[in-house]
Scaffold this motif. Structure first.
Motif, mmCIF file in Angstrom:
data_model
loop_
_atom_site.group_PDB
_atom_site.id
_atom_site.type_symbol
_atom_site.label_atom_id
_atom_site.label_comp_id
_atom_site.label_asym_id
_atom_site.label_seq_id
_atom_site.Cartn_x
_atom_site.Cartn_y
_atom_site.Cartn_z
ATOM 1 N N ASP A 1 -1.483 -1.226 13.892
ATOM 2 C CA ASP A 1 -1.250 -1.869 12.664
ATOM 3 C C ASP A 1 0.154 -2.719 12.613
ATOM 4 O O ASP A 1 1.114 -2.419 12.657
ATOM 5 C CB ASP A 1 -0.839 -0.608 11.701
ATOM 6 C CG ASP A 1 -0.451 -1.215 10.129
ATOM 7 O OD1 ASP A 1 -0.218 -2.261 9.900
ATOM 8 O OD2 ASP A 1 -0.800 -0.343 9.112
ATOM 9 N N LYS A 2 -0.249 -4.063 12.842
ATOM 10 C CA LYS A 2 0.815 -4.990 13.138
ATOM 11 C C LYS A 2 1.841 -5.209 11.843
ATOM 12 O O LYS A 2 3.012 -5.574 12.129
ATOM 13 C CB LYS A 2 0.364 -6.326 13.230
ATOM 14 C CG LYS A 2 -0.602 -6.466 14.461
ATOM 15 C CD LYS A 2 -1.122 -7.967 14.884
ATOM 16 C CE LYS A 2 -1.793 -7.969 16.178
ATOM 17 N NZ LYS A 2 -3.089 -6.902 16.097
ATOM 18 N N ALA A 3 1.482 -4.889 10.664
ATOM 19 C CA ALA A 3 2.367 -5.182 9.594
ATOM 20 C C ALA A 3 3.303 -4.141 9.392
ATOM 21 O O ALA A 3 4.416 -4.319 9.271
ATOM 22 C CB ALA A 3 1.457 -5.153 8.245
ATOM 23 N N ARG B 1 0.759 -1.198 0.058
ATOM 24 C CA ARG B 1 0.031 -0.077 -0.013
ATOM 25 C C ARG B 1 0.963 1.477 0.047
ATOM 26 O O ARG B 1 2.235 1.375 0.538
ATOM 27 C CB ARG B 1 -0.863 -0.071 1.111
ATOM 28 C CG ARG B 1 -0.272 -0.328 2.347
ATOM 29 C CD ARG B 1 -1.442 -0.740 3.512
ATOM 30 N NE ARG B 1 -0.793 -1.441 4.547
ATOM 31 C CZ ARG B 1 -1.189 -1.209 5.868
ATOM 32 N NH1 ARG B 1 -2.139 -0.262 6.289
ATOM 33 N NH2 ARG B 1 -0.773 -2.094 6.997
ATOM 34 N N PRO B 2 0.333 2.491 -0.116
ATOM 35 C CA PRO B 2 1.334 3.598 -0.371
ATOM 36 C C PRO B 2 1.977 4.032 0.746
ATOM 37 O O PRO B 2 1.552 3.653 1.872
ATOM 38 C CB PRO B 2 0.358 4.712 -0.584
ATOM 39 C CG PRO B 2 -1.154 3.995 -1.340
ATOM 40 C CD PRO B 2 -1.033 2.597 -0.573
ATOM 41 N N CYS B 3 3.190 4.701 0.829
ATOM 42 C CA CYS B 3 4.100 4.972 1.667
ATOM 43 C C CYS B 3 3.268 5.709 3.013
ATOM 44 O O CYS B 3 3.615 5.574 4.108
ATOM 45 C CB CYS B 3 5.054 5.843 1.246
ATOM 46 S SG CYS B 3 6.025 5.067 -0.080
ATOM 47 N N HIS C 1 7.433 -4.122 9.914
ATOM 48 C CA HIS C 1 8.654 -3.491 9.066
ATOM 49 C C HIS C 1 9.523 -2.444 9.903
ATOM 50 O O HIS C 1 10.451 -2.417 9.688
ATOM 51 C CB HIS C 1 7.613 -2.622 8.106
ATOM 52 C CG HIS C 1 8.579 -1.959 7.380
ATOM 53 N ND1 HIS C 1 9.230 -2.450 6.379
ATOM 54 C CD2 HIS C 1 8.729 -0.639 7.221
ATOM 55 C CE1 HIS C 1 9.909 -1.530 5.535
ATOM 56 N NE2 HIS C 1 9.545 -0.200 6.320
ATOM 57 N N LYS C 2 8.828 -1.901 10.840
ATOM 58 C CA LYS C 2 9.608 -0.724 11.430
ATOM 59 C C LYS C 2 10.570 -1.337 12.456
ATOM 60 O O LYS C 2 11.733 -0.807 12.662
ATOM 61 C CB LYS C 2 8.647 0.149 12.364
ATOM 62 C CG LYS C 2 7.992 1.228 11.421
ATOM 63 C CD LYS C 2 7.439 2.478 12.194
ATOM 64 C CE LYS C 2 6.673 3.476 11.180
ATOM 65 N NZ LYS C 2 7.803 4.268 10.545
ATOM 66 N N ILE C 3 10.105 -2.549 12.720
ATOM 67 C CA ILE C 3 11.472 -2.944 14.014
ATOM 68 C C ILE C 3 12.058 -4.076 13.361
ATOM 69 O O ILE C 3 12.952 -4.633 14.277
ATOM 70 C CB ILE C 3 10.442 -3.584 15.102
ATOM 71 C CG1 ILE C 3 9.527 -4.876 14.865
ATOM 72 C CG2 ILE C 3 9.780 -2.718 15.827
ATOM 73 C CD1 ILE C 3 9.048 -5.746 16.246
ATOM 74 N N GLY C 4 11.828 -4.522 12.107
ATOM 75 C CA GLY C 4 12.602 -5.318 11.183
ATOM 76 C C GLY C 4 12.541 -6.627 11.639
ATOM 77 O O GLY C 4 13.526 -7.620 11.366
ATOM 78 N N GLY D 1 3.143 4.893 7.277
ATOM 79 C CA GLY D 1 4.082 5.751 8.428
ATOM 80 C C GLY D 1 5.177 6.638 7.726
ATOM 81 O O GLY D 1 5.931 7.127 8.448
ATOM 82 N N GLU D 2 5.239 6.808 6.361
ATOM 83 C CA GLU D 2 6.157 7.648 5.830
ATOM 84 C C GLU D 2 5.695 8.581 5.001
ATOM 85 O O GLU D 2 4.210 8.786 4.963
ATOM 86 C CB GLU D 2 6.704 6.697 4.787
ATOM 87 C CG GLU D 2 7.694 5.444 5.484
ATOM 88 C CD GLU D 2 8.793 5.154 4.518
ATOM 89 O OE1 GLU D 2 9.637 5.979 3.814
ATOM 90 O OE2 GLU D 2 9.054 4.005 4.377
ATOM 91 N N SER D 3 6.619 9.713 4.786
ATOM 92 C CA SER D 3 6.070 10.900 4.105
ATOM 93 C C SER D 3 5.992 10.379 2.523
ATOM 94 O O SER D 3 7.015 10.405 1.811
ATOM 95 C CB SER D 3 6.901 11.772 4.380
ATOM 96 O OG SER D 3 8.208 11.799 4.092
ATOM 97 N N CYS D 4 4.701 10.441 1.877
ATOM 98 C CA CYS D 4 4.600 10.128 0.470
ATOM 99 C C CYS D 4 4.414 11.605 -0.072
ATOM 100 O O CYS D 4 3.334 12.153 0.215
ATOM 101 C CB CYS D 4 3.633 9.369 0.274
ATOM 102 S SG CYS D 4 3.215 8.742 -1.463
ATOM 103 N N PRO D 5 5.075 11.973 -1.189
ATOM 104 C CA PRO D 5 4.903 13.023 -1.687
ATOM 105 C C PRO D 5 3.747 13.261 -2.498
ATOM 106 O O PRO D 5 3.450 14.368 -3.142
ATOM 107 C CB PRO D 5 6.205 13.335 -2.611
ATOM 108 C CG PRO D 5 6.527 11.916 -2.887
ATOM 109 C CD PRO D 5 6.339 11.195 -1.626
ATOM 110 N N MET D 6 3.103 12.179 -3.193
ATOM 111 C CA MET D 6 2.161 11.975 -4.092
ATOM 112 C C MET D 6 0.760 12.772 -3.637
ATOM 113 O O MET D 6 0.313 13.764 -4.319
ATOM 114 C CB MET D 6 1.729 10.697 -4.436
ATOM 115 C CG MET D 6 0.683 10.354 -5.555
ATOM 116 S SD MET D 6 1.016 10.979 -6.971
ATOM 117 C CE MET D 6 1.944 9.475 -7.759
#
Length: 461
Positions: free
Chosen positions: A439-441, A77-79, A445-448, A83-88
């Protein structure tokens, strides 16, 4: 195109005859003119066309008809939903170019990437396509063992995004942050990313310089200008000609000497001690301090005019406790420096202790802890007993406030209470999960770790 140069994208509008599902041939052809990876995107993140550099960077496979976040982030799904900054979204809403600093997956591993997104408008003024251009950072790495700045935490990425923006300019940079956060390394990164990187980087330690030493060190002196001046000395301002002058701990310069620095910055000229001929200065200025300069100005300990002269582009460096997720990466990078050829690793229990520690000395303190531990280890594992007592006894002092109020087995635990490592990990995971809206997914991702591993840890908690 040099990485430090900004992409110049002409304003583009598409006629009604171009409003098909496929981008016009001239846009597709234009992509190939970019030496950096570039793609044309639709408003729903689909890659419509990619240039040769993009295909080489992200794998020589079919990337069209896939979404940009699938290829570069391996997301489903989009950034902005991860939890990231997506420029779109901003680009669609404002019809203006956007720029972000991201971490992308490539066939060669993850890379820091400076991403610029430009709207291509239709006749009605609304964006029809989006041109995305990507440049790999040469100033930082998300991998252990690489030279320079290393990190991947959100706090680190925020600082690096600012460095990437300011480095190519001539703007004066002020680096702020606690002692031990790596301000000189960051200053060196600014220098490497500038057009002056082929000349010298000259650091000046401002702490403890007397008036005589300050002038002599900074401006140099002529032969015979004072007792002991047996020959002409080149000052650090002259040594930095064409390059970067780094004033470390600029907040420690005595008030009486600040006017001399201000005069240098305002006029761009200086005189050697004992000299009469004005000399022209030519350097890019980077300053750093752990002090609160605004408070020093209010207290009358720092000149207001000098403060505004050096505060053109402030960058706050995060403390190590704000970069908890970077600690394993930093450990992996630092350990080989002290292990002397031995393979030494940090056990899971010791790592949890380090990630829970407040690190008042930041990265410098982490270096010292690891160096000491390597001397104490007889086999190949750094265990809790090899860490300083402060790391072992103050686990809860650096745990987020939400964890300190958490309940386990029906009772609160306080900052003074020592808890088990598994219990600490459980509390942290549940706290982090709440911060991310369950949000478990995203948390995995964030803790690797994999989602399967995360589910297992949560279930056993």
């Amino acid at each position: 195109m040099n990485k430090t140069e900004s992409t110049q994208v002409p304003a583009m509008k598409m006629s009604r005859t171009d409003l098909s599902s496929q981008p016009p041939a001239e846009l597709v052809s234009m992509l190939q003119s970019y030496p950096d990876p570039a793609v044309l995107l639709s408003a729903d993140y689909e890659i419509l066309s990619a240039n040769r550099a993009y295909r080489q960077s992200y794998g020589d496979v079919s990337v069209t008809k896939r979404h940009c976040y699938e290829v570069s982030h391996h997301y489903d799904r989009p950034c902005d939903q991860m939890g990231e900054s997506c420029p779109m979204l901003q680009c669609i809403q404002t019809s203006k170019a956007q720029r972000v600093f991201h971490l992308h997956h490539t066939p060669h591993g993850e890379e820091h990437v400076d991403v610029e997104l430009y709207p291509v408008e239709a006749e009605d003024g609304k964006p029809r396509y989006f041109l995305e251009v990507m440049r790999y950072s040469k100033l930082a790495s998300p991998r252990a063992g690489d030279s320079g700045l290393i990190g991947r935490s959100p706090a680190f990425m925020t600082s690096m995004a600012l460095v990437e923006r300011v480095a190519p300019s001539e703007t004066t940079v002020l680096l702020l942050g606690e002692s031990g956060t790596g301000k000189e390394l960051m200053a060196q990164a600014v220098h490497r990313g500038s057009m002056r990187n082929h000349e010298a980087f000259v650091p000046v330690e401002c702490s403890g310089l007397t008036e005589t030493l300050f002038e002599s060190e900074l401006f140099g002196h002529e032969k015979g200008s004072f007792t002991g001046a047996h020959s002409r000395k080149t000052g650090l301002v002259e040594a930095a000609k064409g390059g970067t002058l780094f004033l470390d701990e600029v907040g420690d310069i005595p008030l009486s000497l600040q006017v001399k620095l201000l005069r240098l910055l305002e006029t761009g000229t200086y005189r050697r001690v004992g000299g009469v001929e004005p000399l022209k200065a030519d350097f890019r200025l980077v300053c750093a301090t752990h002090r609160n300069l605004e408070q020093q100005v209010a207290d009358g300990d720092f000149r207001m005019d000098l403060y505004y002269r050096i505060n053109a582009f402030p960058i706050v460096l995060p403390s190590l406790r704000e970069r908890i997720t970077d600690i394993p990466l930093l450990i992996e990078s630092l350990l080989p420096k002290f292990s002397k050829g031995r393979v030494i690793k940090v056990s899971k229990e010791a790592l949890l202790l380090l990630q829970a520690y407040a690190f008042p000395g930041n990265i410098r303190e982490l270096r010292n802890i690891l160096e000491r531990a390597c001397l104490l280890v007889d086999d190949h594992w750094i265990e809790p007993e090899h860490l300083p007592q402060a790391c072992r006894q103050k686990i809860s002092a650096s745990v987020p406030g939400a964890l300190q109020r958490a309940k386990t087995d029906g009772s609160d635990f306080t900052q003074q209470e020592i808890i088990g490592l598994e219990q600490l990990e459980s509390l942290y995971l549940h706290w982090a999960l709440r911060q991310l809206g369950d949000d478990k997914a995203l948390l995995a991702h964030k803790i690797g770790v994999s989602e399967r591993t995360l589910y297992r840890k949560l279930k056993s908690a």
